[in-house]
Design an enzyme around this catalytic site. Structure first.
Site, short mmCIF file in Angstrom:
data_model
loop_
_atom_site.label_atom_id
_atom_site.label_comp_id
_atom_site.label_asym_id
_atom_site.label_seq_id
_atom_site.Cartn_x
_atom_site.Cartn_y
_atom_site.Cartn_z
N ASP A 23 -8.63 -5.74 -5.87
CA ASP A 23 -8.27 -4.47 -5.22
C ASP A 23 -8.88 -3.32 -6.01
O ASP A 23 -8.59 -3.14 -7.20
CB ASP A 23 -6.74 -4.34 -5.19
CG ASP A 23 -6.26 -3.16 -4.35
OD1 ASP A 23 -7.05 -2.24 -4.07
OD2 ASP A 23 -5.06 -3.16 -3.98
N HIS A 26 -7.88 -4.81 -1.35
CA HIS A 26 -6.62 -4.17 -1.00
C HIS A 26 -6.00 -4.77 0.26
O HIS A 26 -4.77 -4.84 0.39
CB HIS A 26 -6.85 -2.67 -0.81
CG HIS A 26 -5.58 -1.90 -0.60
ND1 HIS A 26 -4.59 -1.81 -1.54
CD2 HIS A 26 -5.14 -1.17 0.46
CE1 HIS A 26 -3.59 -1.07 -1.09
NE2 HIS A 26 -3.90 -0.68 0.13
N ASP A 27 -6.83 -5.21 1.18
CA ASP A 27 -6.33 -5.76 2.45
C ASP A 27 -5.70 -7.14 2.31
O ASP A 27 -5.26 -7.73 3.32
CB ASP A 27 -7.46 -5.83 3.48
CG ASP A 27 -7.62 -4.53 4.25
OD1 ASP A 27 -6.81 -3.61 4.03
OD2 ASP A 27 -8.55 -4.44 5.07
N SER A 64 0.85 -1.19 0.00
CA SER A 64 0.00 0.00 0.00
C SER A 64 0.88 1.25 0.00
O SER A 64 1.77 1.36 -0.85
CB SER A 64 -0.95 -0.03 1.20
OG SER A 64 -1.92 0.98 1.11
N ARG A 79 -13.01 6.85 8.25
CA ARG A 79 -12.61 5.44 8.30
C ARG A 79 -13.62 4.54 7.61
O ARG A 79 -13.25 3.54 6.98
CB ARG A 79 -12.43 5.00 9.76
CG ARG A 79 -11.82 3.61 9.89
CD ARG A 79 -10.45 3.55 9.27
NE ARG A 79 -9.76 2.30 9.59
CZ ARG A 79 -8.49 2.05 9.27
NH1 ARG A 79 -7.79 2.97 8.61
NH2 ARG A 79 -7.92 0.91 9.59
#
Length: 548
Positions: free
Chosen positions: A492, A529-530, A253, A322
Site C-alpha cells: 500500500d 491499498h485496494d 481506508s 480519478r
C-alpha cells in the site's frame, strides 16, 4: 605575466577586426583567409562550406510531418458537447432557471436506500452547520432484542451505502463477498449498517443537496467537514434506531479513520474496533495526492467555483482526479506483472493518447468515474480526510471551538459564531519557506538526502522505526481497554504499512493489551491499498476471527 599580456593583446586585435568587419558589410565576419601554416580553401570547398551553413528554404506548401490525431481529446470534447446540448434542453423546459434546475449532471443514485432525516441541527467542527440533514443507509441481518449485535460499517471516500446486495437493490455491493452468512460480517450473528457519509452524494446530505434555508443547492456554500462530523451524524442514526452500543465499528481506508474516530468520540458506545489500511492522522504524501486531485477539478473551467449544477459538470477534471487516485490505490509490483511495458496495439505507431496498457487502464478508470460521483463531494470529503488528526491537541482545540459556537447559538448569536472565512480554502499570507531549524534537525537525525527514513523533519514525525508522538498516544488514551484489530498491507503506497503500525503501537502505549495487528506482505497481496476490497481470504478471514 608575459603569457597574460599576449592573451590580452590577441583579444584586442580580434576585437578590432570584428569592429572593422561590422563597419564594412563587404568584409565577412567568417572569412576564408588561411591561418599561418595552413593552406587556403579551394573555390569548390568554399562553395560547399557556404551551402552547409546557408540552406535555402524549400517550401512545398505541405508540412514536414502530418498533424497527430488525439481521439482521447476528441472524446472529451464530444462529451462536453453532448452535456451542453442536454443542459440547453433542460433549461428550455424550465419555467425558471436557478441552481436547482435539473441539467446534464447525473442523479448520483445507486439504487434504493433507507433514509434517516434529522431535524436537529448539526454544528460542525469548523464552524458551519446543517440545519437538517439526511443519512442514506442500508442494513443486512437482523437486530437482536437487546440491540447489542449491531456493526457499523464505514465506507471509503467515494463509496455508497450499498456494501452488499439487498432485496430492494440486487446489484452487487462494494463488499459483497465480505457480508453474509458465515462471512467476515456474519449476518447470522450480526445486524450490519452501512451509511453514505454526509458530504457524499448517494442519498446523504452533501453539496449537491438542497439547502432548506433557501431552496437552492448548497454547492460550495456547503460547510467544511471533518471525519468526526461524519461520525456524529451517523450516531444520530444509531440514536434513531435505538442502538446504545455497537458490537463493533468496522472500516477500511477512510472508513478505517471513521472507525477509530467513532470510538474516540463515543468510547462508551463502541465495543470493538476494526481499522484496515487507514491511519490515526493524515500524513503529507496522502494529503498531497488528494490535493492534486482537487486541483484537477478546481482547474476545470466547468467547475465554476462549484456552481455547475444544471450546467456541464467538470467531467474532465474529475476524470483526471480519478486517474491520479487510481495510481495510489494499486501497487507498482502488481502493475509490473499485470501490464509490464505492453502496449494496447504494438502494431500501431506510438500515440500521445492512451497507448501503453497501463495508460488505457487509467483512462478507463477515469472514464467510469467522471459522471458517477459529484465533484464537489470529492472536494469536501477528501479535504475531511486531510484534516483528520486524532492527536489530543487537535481534539481539544476542535471541541473548544464547537462548544464556543454552541454557546453563541444558544444565546442567539445567529449562526453560532460561524464566519464564512472560517470555512474558506485560502492561501497562507506568506509563501512556504524552508525553516532552517527544521532543516538542521532533519539532517541531524539522518532523515535528509541519503538518509534511511522519510519524514517531515519536524519534532512530531513518526515513521518507520520511530515511536508515535505523545500527543497521538494521549489522543487515543480513551481506547486503552477496547479490543482493536489493525491491518495493513506492505504494498500500500497511499496508507503505507508503517501508518498502521503507528496506530497499533500508539494504542499499546496507552496500556491497551487487546490490540491485534497484522500486516500482509507483498507475497500475500500485490493489490496495494485496494487489498481491502479484494482479499477475501486474508482480510475477510482476520475480520471474521476477530469479531467472533
Amino acid at each position: 605575466m608575459k603569457s597574460r599580456t599576449n592573451v590580452t593583446s590577441s583579444l584586442r586585435q580580434a576585437s578590432a577586426a570584428l569592429t572593422r568587419a561590422a563597419g564594412n558589410p563587404a568584409t565577412p565576419l567568417c572569412h576564408n583567409a588561411a591561418a599561418p601554416g595552413m593552406r587556403p580553401l579551394t573555390a569548390a570547398a568554399q562553395s560547399h562550406r557556404r551551402h552547409l551553413h546557408v540552406q535555402p528554404p524549400r517550401r512545398s506548401g505541405a508540412p514536414s510531418n502530418p498533424a497527430m490525431s488525439f481521439p482521447c481529446v476528441d472524446a472529451l470534447e464530444s462529451r462536453s458537447a453532448t452535456l451542453r446540448q442536454q443542459a440547453a434542453a433542460a433549461s428550455a423546459s424550465q419555467t425558471r432557471t436557478d441552481s436547482t434546475s435539473s441539467g446534464p449532471e447525473p442523479s448520483y443514485t445507486v439504487g434504493a436506500t433507507q433514509i434517516f432525516h434529522s431535524n436537529n441541527p448539526l454544528l460542525l467542527d469548523h464552524g458551519g452547520r446543517l440545519v437538517e440533514f439526511d443519512i442514506a443507509y442500508e442494513t443486512w441481518g437482523e437486530m437482536n432484542a437487546d440491540r447489542t449485535n449491531v456493526i457499523l460499517l464505514h465506507t471509503g471516500l467515494s463509496a455508497s451505502s450499498h456494501a452488499h446486495s439487498t432485496a430492494a437493490n440486487p446489484q452487487p455491493g462494494w463488499w459483497e463477498k465480505f457480508i453474509g452468512p458465515g462471512l467476515a460480517l456474519d449476518t447470522n450473528k450480526y445486524f450490519v449498517i452501512c451509511t453514505n457519509v454526509i458530504g457524499g452524494c448517494y442519498g446523504s446530505t452533501g453539496p449537491s443537496s438542497i439547502d432548506p434555508s433557501d431552496g437552492k443547492r448548497y454547492a460550495t456554500r456547503f460547510p467544511l467537514l471533518t471525519i468526526t462530523d461524519m461520525v456524529r451524524a451517523q450516531f444520530r442514526l444509531l440514536d434513531h434506531l435505538g442502538v446504545e452500543k455497537l458490537h463493533a465499528s468496522v472500516g477500511s481506508s477512510m472508513g478505517g479513520m471513521q472507525s477509530l474516530a467513532a470510538a474516540v468520540a463515543f468510547p462508551e458506545r463502541v465495543g470493538r474496533i476494526v481499522s484496515i489500511s487507514a491511519c490515526a492522522r493524515s500524513h503529507p504524501y496522502s494529503i498531497a495526492m488528494r490535493y492534486v486531485q482537487r486541483k484537477a477539478i478546481l482547474n476545470d473551467p466547468n467547475w465554476n467555483r462549484g456552481y455547475y449544477y444544471g450546467q456541464i459538470p467538470p467531467h474532465v477534471g474529475m476524470k483526471l482526479a480519478r486517474e491520479i487516485a487510481t495510481i495510489t490505490y494499486r501497487s507498482g509490483p502488481e502493475w509490473e506483472q499485470r501490464f509490464g511495458r505492453r502496449r494496447a496495439d504494438k502494431d500501431k505507431p506510438p500515440a500521445l493518447c492512451p497507448d501503453f496498457l497501463v495508460e488505457t487502464y487509467l483512462d478507463h478508470a477515469g472514464e467510469k468515474f467522471c459522471l458517477t460521483y459529484d465533484p464537489n463531494s470529492l472536494i469536501y470529503v477528501s479535504k475531511a480526510m486531510d484534516l483528520f488528526d486524532l492527536g489530543r491537541e487537535n481534539q481539544v482545540a476542535i471541541r473548544a471551538k464547537r462548544a464556543e459556537r454552541e454557546k453563541a447559538l444558544r444565546e442567539g448569536g445567529g449562526q453560532g459564531g460561524y464566519q464564512q472565512d472560517v470555512c474558506s480554502l485560502t492561501l497562507p499570507d506568506t509563501p512556504y519557506e524552508e525553516q532552517s531549524e527544521h532543516h538542521e534537525e532533519f539532517e541531524r537525525d539522518g532523515l535528509g538526502f541519503g538518509g534511511s527514513s522519510v519524514g517531515s523533519g519536524g519534532s512530531n514525525y513518526s515513521g518507520p522505526g520511530q515511536k508515535p508522538p505523545a500527543d497521538l498516544v494521549a489522543g487515543l488514551s480513551v481506547l486503552w481497554d477496547h479490543p482493536v484489530l489493525v491491518m495493513g498491507v506492505a504494498s500500500d503506497i497511499l496508507f503505507p504499512a508503517w501508518q498502521q503500525r503507528e496506530i497499533a503501537e500508539a494504542l499499546r502505549m496507552t496500556g491497551n493489551r487487546n490490540v491485534a495487528h497484522y500486516e500482509l506482505s507483498e507475497e500475500q497481496s500485490l493489490f496495494g491499498h485496494d487489498t481491502f476490497l479484494l482479499d477475501v481470504k486474508n482480510v475477510g478471514g482476520m475480520v471474521r476471527n476477530f469479531l467472533g
